[in-house]
Design an enzyme around this catalytic site. Structure first.
Site, mmCIF file in Angstrom:
data_model
loop_
_atom_site.group_PDB
_atom_site.id
_atom_site.type_symbol
_atom_site.label_atom_id
_atom_site.label_comp_id
_atom_site.label_asym_id
_atom_site.label_seq_id
_atom_site.Cartn_x
_atom_site.Cartn_y
_atom_site.Cartn_z
ATOM 1 N N ASP A 1 29.298 41.147 -43.537
ATOM 2 C CA ASP A 1 29.662 39.783 -43.181
ATOM 3 C C ASP A 1 30.889 39.753 -42.272
ATOM 4 O O ASP A 1 30.886 39.103 -41.219
ATOM 5 C CB ASP A 1 29.905 38.954 -44.449
ATOM 6 C CG ASP A 1 30.800 39.661 -45.458
ATOM 7 O OD1 ASP A 1 31.248 40.789 -45.186
ATOM 8 O OD2 ASP A 1 31.052 39.084 -46.528
ATOM 9 N N ASP B 1 15.371 43.374 -52.026
ATOM 10 C CA ASP B 1 15.624 44.738 -51.574
ATOM 11 C C ASP B 1 15.402 45.763 -52.674
ATOM 12 O O ASP B 1 15.542 46.961 -52.426
ATOM 13 C CB ASP B 1 17.054 44.854 -51.029
ATOM 14 C CG ASP B 1 17.073 45.304 -49.579
ATOM 15 O OD1 ASP B 1 16.049 45.124 -48.895
ATOM 16 O OD2 ASP B 1 18.105 45.836 -49.133
#
Length: 767
Positions: A470, A136
């Site tokens: 998450d 990223d």
């Protein structure tokens, strides 16, 4: 519960319920409840506002303990038998493995490479594995390192399997300490007990790894590898947050041979300044789509770049639960605990989470299943694609093409792959040809505009709206009625690194508190899912225990300030020594601390580790958690957005050749500071307590006024002194120098706030 044949189960559900611990839970609950009861009964002749605030805080502490009791009550975990799965004559499923990295500086390339190498070398048919690395940060260094690592892997993977090497991250295998109890070190260093051929191979492999490390180090010094030519031309004129999609198939197992390497693919998704990228969740969704086009494995493993495989059988262990002759059909994901290598002695920063995973994670596993903790987790692809338990009866029905495009995006190829995944129609490993995948299609699904108008991030894939993607994703899976499994083998499946300084720990905790609060106040609040969906009530309580982490800072800070207020204004907070109820707060203090000490001793830790965790809990709750709350409030009122801050990974534990140099390890384990505002609230609180104690010991307290009870006494002073001891790291920082001292700007701001609080107390006392 046994899965598999009755005589040879693939896994067993193991309960570790403890009657004595549960008895302590109940005793502590009634002790906590007795304090607000005392306050309600004796509220007359006391400062009403002061007394009511204390009552609210104590009721909160009692409620939060109820959440803990509910979560801990039925601890379980799964024991797996991977050797039995290998005896099964059925076809093992394919697995796509995802590695995410976001910053080649904060997360060194050599660290990512070791994680990738450990994944490529797991004990599983290699033609059924594919490793996708998401960069990223769009760094050519990461791609260069992967290309060089793939060359080394052609030697490393056969070496590991030939000699049954236990630890398959090279830096750990060649350079770790023998006395580390988190991995099997019997084959790390010594070659004396092996044959001469093995010794020669071992030396050769170490030399090859050192050459690989040197190549990566040299590339870092050059800033750009190969002058951005050849494979790296695509990085010309790119910026971290402004670049096109880059996808590179580094290695393809074209022949589907089990002795070759797994597929290895590099991905850097498109980023543009005016488009929201959703941090790690956005990267995970791009990995899911690109892998869906290329390999479309029924199961996906995701690990952070610093979390290498420590148990070569980890994939087999997960498949014991997710696949096999009799899989657990309602299990959506299998979570392995986070365990850390090169753990600092006595856990000085309180971030090893041993007690949390031993008691709280296993406790949640006894409910609807453990929370998804972002790494070391195996997911079912069809469930990530949004499948609900009730949909399993209708997955073979044809779906409207328009609905598929609205849900998965305007790529017919990907919509078809997603439909096949939902139906369980996967292509065989021998049929996969990565190079035949349309480049335009792969780049299209990784573009920054692809998700516009689709269900990605809301109903499909990793969920958006929180920096703790998450927890958000796992919660949305559980609310549909799916369960999860907690697998904690004796040999840790994964090992990672943890921050080894003060600022790193604070940044990590602030990010967690911010993300968890975003979920709590958002549309994915577990209370709604329990009322309107299929999230079980006690599972909801377990999620609330986690999501309230940041919010807990408010009553804790309030109670700590009330403690100082009681001394400064000479107001009574606790019962006096002549009162029978004097024993209540003393009993709470003694019983609770004995209980928590027993947990640390039971998990093999020292009393010093317990004390370090007590200190860090207070620092964290009064520092980063407070800023996390403020950040979410500012987001809610539209002033600013929350930011995902990448935690710096300490290179001294990342596997570089110079890991053990004295100058690198100097000061490791000592609390450090920077100019971050995260240290302002906790420093202010310390100064307030020091002022209160000075007034108590110098007898500068004002006379007891009407409505203040008997005035502050020994218990108030003791608790204030205890809090100062808990903030010992901050107290040392007031007198430290350099990075070991609190910056003057932070001290100045904190002193000003502390004096304002004292002035408020004096004014309040004079009213």
């Amino acid at each position: 519960m046994d899965i598999g044949s009755s005589s040879h189960p693939l896994c067993e559900k193991v309960s570790s319920k403890n009657f004595v611990k549960n008895l302590f839970h109940i005793i502590i609950f009634f002790l906590l409840l007795s304090l607000p009861t005392y306050r309600i009964v004796s509220y007359q002749n006391h400062d009403s506002t002061f007394w009511h605030l204390a009552l609210l805080c104590e009721l909160w502490f009692t409620f939060y303990w109820v959440l803990i009791i509910s979560t801990k009550w039925n601890p379980v975990h799964y024991k797996t038998y991977p050797e039995r799965l290998l005896q099964w004559r059925g076809e093992l499923p394919s697995v796509d493995m995802f590695v995410t990295t976001a910053d080649a500086v904060l997360e060194p390339a050599i660290m990512t490479i070791n994680t990738v190498l450990s994944l490529l070398a797991v004990d599983y048919p290699t033609h059924k594995l594919a490793c996708y690395v998401s960069d990223d940060g769009c760094s050519p260094i990461i791609l260069y390192s992967l290309i060089e690592a793939s060359k080394f892997a052609k030697l490393w993977v056969p070496f590991c399997k030939k000699h049954n090497v236990q630890v398959r991250a090279p830096f750990r295998y060649f350079y770790s300490n023998d006395d580390d109890d988190t991995s099997s070190s019997s084959d790390h260093h010594s070659t004396k007990k092996y044959s001469k051929d093995f010794q020669q191979e071992w030396i050769r492999m170490k030399d090859e790894y050192e050459q690989l490390s040197c190549k990566i180090e040299n590339a870092l010094k050059m800033s750009v590898p190969s002058g951005l030519s050849g494979d790296f031309e695509m990085f010309v004129n790119t910026q971290r947050n402004n670049h096109p999609t880059i996808i590179k198939v580094i290695w393809e197992n074209k022949k589907g041979i089990t002795d070759e390497l797994p597929h290895l693919v590099y991905i850097s998704r498109e980023k543009r300044p005016k488009h929201t990228h959703h941090y790690k969740a956005g990267a995970m969704n791009v990995l899911t789509r690109v892998s869906g086009l290329m390999t479309n494995a029924p199961y996906m493993l995701n690990v952070d770049c610093d979390m290498f495989v420590n148990d070569p059988n980890v994939v087999l262990r997960a498949m014991c639960l997710l696949s096999g002759p009799k899989p657990l059909n309602d299990i959506a994901f299998v979570q392995f605990p986070q365990v850390f290598y090169d753990r600092l002695k006595d856990d000085p920063f309180g971030n090893q989470m041993i007690v949390i995973f031993e008691y709280m994670a296993k406790g949640i596993a006894g409910l609807q299943g453990p929370c998804y903790s972002g790494t070391g987790c195996f997911h079912s692809r069809k469930i990530i694609y949004g499948l609900s338990p009730e949909d399993t009866k209708n997955i073979n029905c044809e779906q409207d093409e328009g609905l598929l495009i609205k849900q998965f995006g305007n790529s017919k190829e990907f919509a078809g792959a997603a439909t096949n995944a939902l139906k369980g129609n996967y292509i065989t490993a021998s049929e996969i040809r990565l190079q035949t995948i349309s480049v335009e299609t792969a780049y299209h699904v990784a573009s920054c505009i692809y998700e516009s108008g689709t269900s990605w991030g809301t109903k499909v894939g990793w969920m958006y709206g929180s920096t703790t993607e998450d927890m958000n994703t796992g919660l949305c899976i559980h609310k549909k009625g799916w369960r999860s499994a907690f697998c904690a083998p004796d040999l840790p499946a994964f090992l990672g690194c943890t921050p080894t300084n003060g600022p790193g720990s604070m940044i990590q905790q602030k990010r967690w508190a911010t993300g968890l609060l975003e979920i709590l106040v958002g549309r994915n609040c577990p209370i709604f899912f329990t009322i309107f969906d299929k999230l079980q009530f006690r599972q909801c309580l377990a999620y609330l225990w986690v999501l309230f982490w940041g919010f807990c800072s408010i009553p804790e800070l309030c109670y700590s300030l009330l403690l100082a207020y009681s001394i400064i204004t000479n107001s009574q907070l606790y019962p006096q020594s002549q009162e029978p109820t004097f024993i209540i707060p003393i009993s709470i203090f003694v019983v609770y601390n004995l209980y928590t000490i027993s947990e640390y001793i039971a998990t093999g830790q020292s009393i010093k580790a317990w004390w370090n965790n007590q200190k860090m809990t207070r620092i964290i709750s009064m520092g980063p958690w407070i800023l996390g709350v403020i950040g979410v409030i500012l987001k809610l009122i539209g002033i600013s957005e929350t930011v995902f801050e990448v935690t710096k990974k300490d290179q001294s534990t990342s596997g570089t050749i110079t890991d053990h140099d004295d100058h690198i390890n100097a000061g490791v384990g000592t609390f450090t500071f920077d100019e971050s505002p995260v240290f302002v609230p906790v420093t202010t609180l310390l100064l307030v307590q020091l002022i209160a104690l000075a007034m108590a010991f110098l007898r500068l307290k004002p006379p007891v006024r009407s409505g203040a009870g008997h005035g502050s006494g020994a218990l108030e002073v003791f608790c204030s002194l205890w809090l100062v001891l808990c903030l010992w790291n901050i107290l040392k920082g007031l007198f430290g120098k350099g990075k070991y001292g609190i910056p003057f700007s932070t001290i100045f701001k904190s002193a000003a706030l502390a004096l304002l609080f004292v002035a408020f107390c004096n004014r309040r006392n004079n009213i």
